[in-house]
Design a protein around this motif. Structure first.
Motif, PDB file in Angstrom:
ATOM      1  N   SER A 170       0.856  -1.186   0.000  1.00  0.00           N
ATOM      2  CA  SER A 170       0.000   0.000   0.000  1.00  0.00           C
ATOM      3  C   SER A 170       0.890   1.234   0.000  1.00  0.00           C
ATOM      4  CB  SER A 170      -0.899   0.014   1.242  1.00  0.00           C
ATOM      5  OG  SER A 170      -1.683   1.188   1.249  1.00  0.00           O
ATOM      6  N   LEU A 171       0.568   2.175  -0.897  1.00  0.00           N
ATOM      7  CA  LEU A 171       1.306   3.428  -1.003  1.00  0.00           C
ATOM      8  C   LEU A 171       0.323   4.576  -0.831  1.00  0.00           C
ATOM      9  CD1 LEU A 171       3.128   2.462  -4.304  1.00  0.00           C
ATOM     10  CD2 LEU A 171       4.101   2.330  -2.011  1.00  0.00           C
ATOM     11  N   THR A 172       0.635   5.496   0.078  1.00  0.00           N
ATOM     12  CA  THR A 172      -0.208   6.665   0.292  1.00  0.00           C
ATOM     13  C   THR A 172       0.691   7.879   0.437  1.00  0.00           C
ATOM     14  OG1 THR A 172      -1.826   5.312   1.471  1.00  0.00           O
ATOM     15  CG2 THR A 172      -2.006   7.697   1.731  1.00  0.00           C
ATOM     16  N   ARG A 173       0.414   8.892  -0.377  1.00  0.00           N
ATOM     17  CA  ARG A 173       1.194  10.126  -0.290  1.00  0.00           C
ATOM     18  C   ARG A 173       0.278  11.250   0.188  1.00  0.00           C
ATOM     19  NH1 ARG A 173       5.966  11.410  -2.842  1.00  0.00           N
ATOM     20  NH2 ARG A 173       5.648   9.808  -4.419  1.00  0.00           N
ATOM     21  N   THR A 174       0.745  11.986   1.192  1.00  0.00           N
ATOM     22  CA  THR A 174       0.088  13.204   1.637  1.00  0.00           C
ATOM     23  C   THR A 174       1.122  14.325   1.557  1.00  0.00           C
ATOM     24  OG1 THR A 174       0.696  13.028   3.977  1.00  0.00           O
ATOM     25  CG2 THR A 174      -1.313  11.860   3.274  1.00  0.00           C
ATOM     26  N   ARG A 175       0.735  15.514   1.914  1.00  0.00           N
ATOM     27  CA  ARG A 175       1.723  16.599   1.892  1.00  0.00           C
ATOM     28  C   ARG A 175       2.778  16.412   2.971  1.00  0.00           C
ATOM     29  NH1 ARG A 175      -1.289  22.033   2.766  1.00  0.00           N
ATOM     30  NH2 ARG A 175      -2.645  20.997   1.295  1.00  0.00           N
ATOM     31  N   ASP A 176       2.500  15.546   3.966  1.00  0.00           N
ATOM     32  CA  ASP A 176       3.422  15.340   5.083  1.00  0.00           C
ATOM     33  C   ASP A 176       4.306  14.108   4.969  1.00  0.00           C
ATOM     34  OD1 ASP A 176       2.374  17.605   6.474  1.00  0.00           O
ATOM     35  OD2 ASP A 176       0.661  16.363   7.071  1.00  0.00           O
ATOM     36  N   GLU A 177       3.884  13.135   4.175  1.00  0.00           N
ATOM     37  CA  GLU A 177       4.655  11.891   4.125  1.00  0.00           C
ATOM     38  C   GLU A 177       4.287  11.043   2.915  1.00  0.00           C
ATOM     39  OE1 GLU A 177       3.483   8.746   6.941  1.00  0.00           O
ATOM     40  OE2 GLU A 177       1.682   9.931   7.351  1.00  0.00           O
ATOM     41  N   LEU A 178       5.178  10.136   2.590  1.00  0.00           N
ATOM     42  CA  LEU A 178       4.895   9.019   1.698  1.00  0.00           C
ATOM     43  C   LEU A 178       4.886   7.811   2.621  1.00  0.00           C
ATOM     44  CD1 LEU A 178       4.590   7.442  -0.937  1.00  0.00           C
ATOM     45  CD2 LEU A 178       7.081   7.530  -1.179  1.00  0.00           C
ATOM     46  N   SER A 179       3.740   7.182   2.760  1.00  0.00           N
ATOM     47  CA  SER A 179       3.587   6.032   3.642  1.00  0.00           C
ATOM     48  C   SER A 179       3.566   4.769   2.797  1.00  0.00           C
ATOM     49  CB  SER A 179       2.288   6.165   4.439  1.00  0.00           C
ATOM     50  OG  SER A 179       2.134   5.078   5.311  1.00  0.00           O
ATOM     51  N   VAL A 180       4.395   3.817   3.168  1.00  0.00           N
ATOM     52  CA  VAL A 180       4.495   2.551   2.445  1.00  0.00           C
ATOM     53  C   VAL A 180       4.248   1.419   3.432  1.00  0.00           C
ATOM     54  CG1 VAL A 180       6.040   1.003   1.173  1.00  0.00           C
ATOM     55  CG2 VAL A 180       6.175   3.476   0.795  1.00  0.00           C
ATOM     56  N   VAL A 181       3.344   0.527   3.080  1.00  0.00           N
ATOM     57  CA  VAL A 181       3.158  -0.709   3.834  1.00  0.00           C
ATOM     58  C   VAL A 181       3.579  -1.828   2.892  1.00  0.00           C
ATOM     59  CG1 VAL A 181       1.553  -2.217   5.056  1.00  0.00           C
ATOM     60  CG2 VAL A 181       1.230   0.269   5.122  1.00  0.00           C
ATOM     61  N   CYS A 182       4.549  -2.604   3.303  1.00  0.00           N
ATOM     62  CA  CYS A 182       5.058  -3.671   2.441  1.00  0.00           C
ATOM     63  C   CYS A 182       5.658  -4.772   3.306  1.00  0.00           C
ATOM     64  CB  CYS A 182       6.093  -3.124   1.462  1.00  0.00           C
ATOM     65  SG  CYS A 182       7.612  -2.530   2.245  1.00  0.00           S
ATOM     66  N   LEU A 183       6.109  -5.829   2.652  1.00  0.00           N
ATOM     67  CA  LEU A 183       6.751  -6.916   3.386  1.00  0.00           C
ATOM     68  C   LEU A 183       7.934  -6.388   4.195  1.00  0.00           C
ATOM     69  CD1 LEU A 183       6.682  -9.766   0.726  1.00  0.00           C
ATOM     70  CD2 LEU A 183       5.482  -9.741   2.931  1.00  0.00           C
ATOM     71  N   GLN A 184       7.957  -6.724   5.437  1.00  0.00           N
ATOM     72  CA  GLN A 184       9.008  -6.269   6.340  1.00  0.00           C
ATOM     73  C   GLN A 184      10.389  -6.692   5.860  1.00  0.00           C
ATOM     74  OE1 GLN A 184       8.318  -6.568  10.662  1.00  0.00           O
ATOM     75  NE2 GLN A 184       9.983  -8.054  10.631  1.00  0.00           N
ATOM     76  N   SER A 185      10.492  -7.862   5.266  1.00  0.00           N
ATOM     77  CA  SER A 185      11.789  -8.366   4.811  1.00  0.00           C
ATOM     78  C   SER A 185      12.390  -7.515   3.694  1.00  0.00           C
ATOM     79  CB  SER A 185      11.659  -9.818   4.346  1.00  0.00           C
ATOM     80  OG  SER A 185      10.709  -9.921   3.300  1.00  0.00           O
ATOM     81  N   ASN A 186      11.588  -6.672   3.042  1.00  0.00           N
ATOM     82  CA  ASN A 186      12.086  -5.805   1.975  1.00  0.00           C
ATOM     83  C   ASN A 186      12.612  -4.473   2.483  1.00  0.00           C
ATOM     84  OD1 ASN A 186      11.175  -7.763   0.224  1.00  0.00           O
ATOM     85  ND2 ASN A 186       9.335  -6.657  -0.368  1.00  0.00           N
ATOM     86  N   VAL A 187      12.285  -4.112   3.718  1.00  0.00           N
ATOM     87  CA  VAL A 187      12.585  -2.780   4.241  1.00  0.00           C
ATOM     88  C   VAL A 187      14.024  -2.718   4.743  1.00  0.00           C
ATOM     89  CG1 VAL A 187      11.917  -1.033   5.937  1.00  0.00           C
ATOM     90  CG2 VAL A 187      10.170  -2.504   4.899  1.00  0.00           C
ATOM     91  N   PRO A 188      14.800  -1.759   4.238  1.00  0.00           N
ATOM     92  CA  PRO A 188      16.177  -1.610   4.724  1.00  0.00           C
ATOM     93  C   PRO A 188      16.199  -1.270   6.217  1.00  0.00           C
ATOM     94  CG  PRO A 188      15.812  -0.265   2.748  1.00  0.00           C
ATOM     95  CD  PRO A 188      14.482  -0.797   3.178  1.00  0.00           C
TER      96      PRO A 188
END
Length: 129
Positions: A36-54
């Protein structure tokens, strides 16, 4: 609302907070279960598989995802409430994300088994993929 059919997606997920003007990172789109990708004026929020996140990414890790078997017409009401209310009464916090066809509930890993028990008691069915 009639009982819903639910299933738990494999893997753990992370909520990531990125700069609002940043590009969507390649790692966010790896895997094929749920992103899930959501962009607002304050943030880009990404929900994805934890194993992919640096490791250095600003992220809240340790989430599991319950998917509602859909699709649902946009006129159907009460889908989210039929899930969120019994969970709230059991003091289980959820983050809900709706897509065009269905709903997804994300909850902390330690709450997954209690949530399954609560939702089953509320009349919903869990299936395995």
């Amino acid at each position: 609302m009639q009982p819903l059919t639910l299933f738990t997606l494999p893997g753990s997920y992370a909520f990531c907070r990125l700069h609002p003007d940043g590009h969507i990172p390649h790692w966010a789109l790896l895997g094929d279960d749920f992103v899930s990708l959501t962009r607002t004026r304050d943030e880009l929020s990404v929900v994805c598989l934890q194993s992919n996140v640096p490791a250095e990414a600003q992220a809240e890790r340790g989430w599991r995802c319950i998917k509602v078997e859909g699709p649902f017409d946009f006129s159907v009401s009460g889908v989210h409430a039929s899930l969120a209310l019994p969970l709230a009464e059991a003091n289980i916090s959820v983050m809900a994300i709706a897509t065009y066809e269905t709903d997804h509930l994300l909850l902390k890993e330690q709450d997954l088994e209690p949530a399954i028990a609560v939702l089953t008691k509320a009349g919903h069915t869990f299936r395995t993929e």
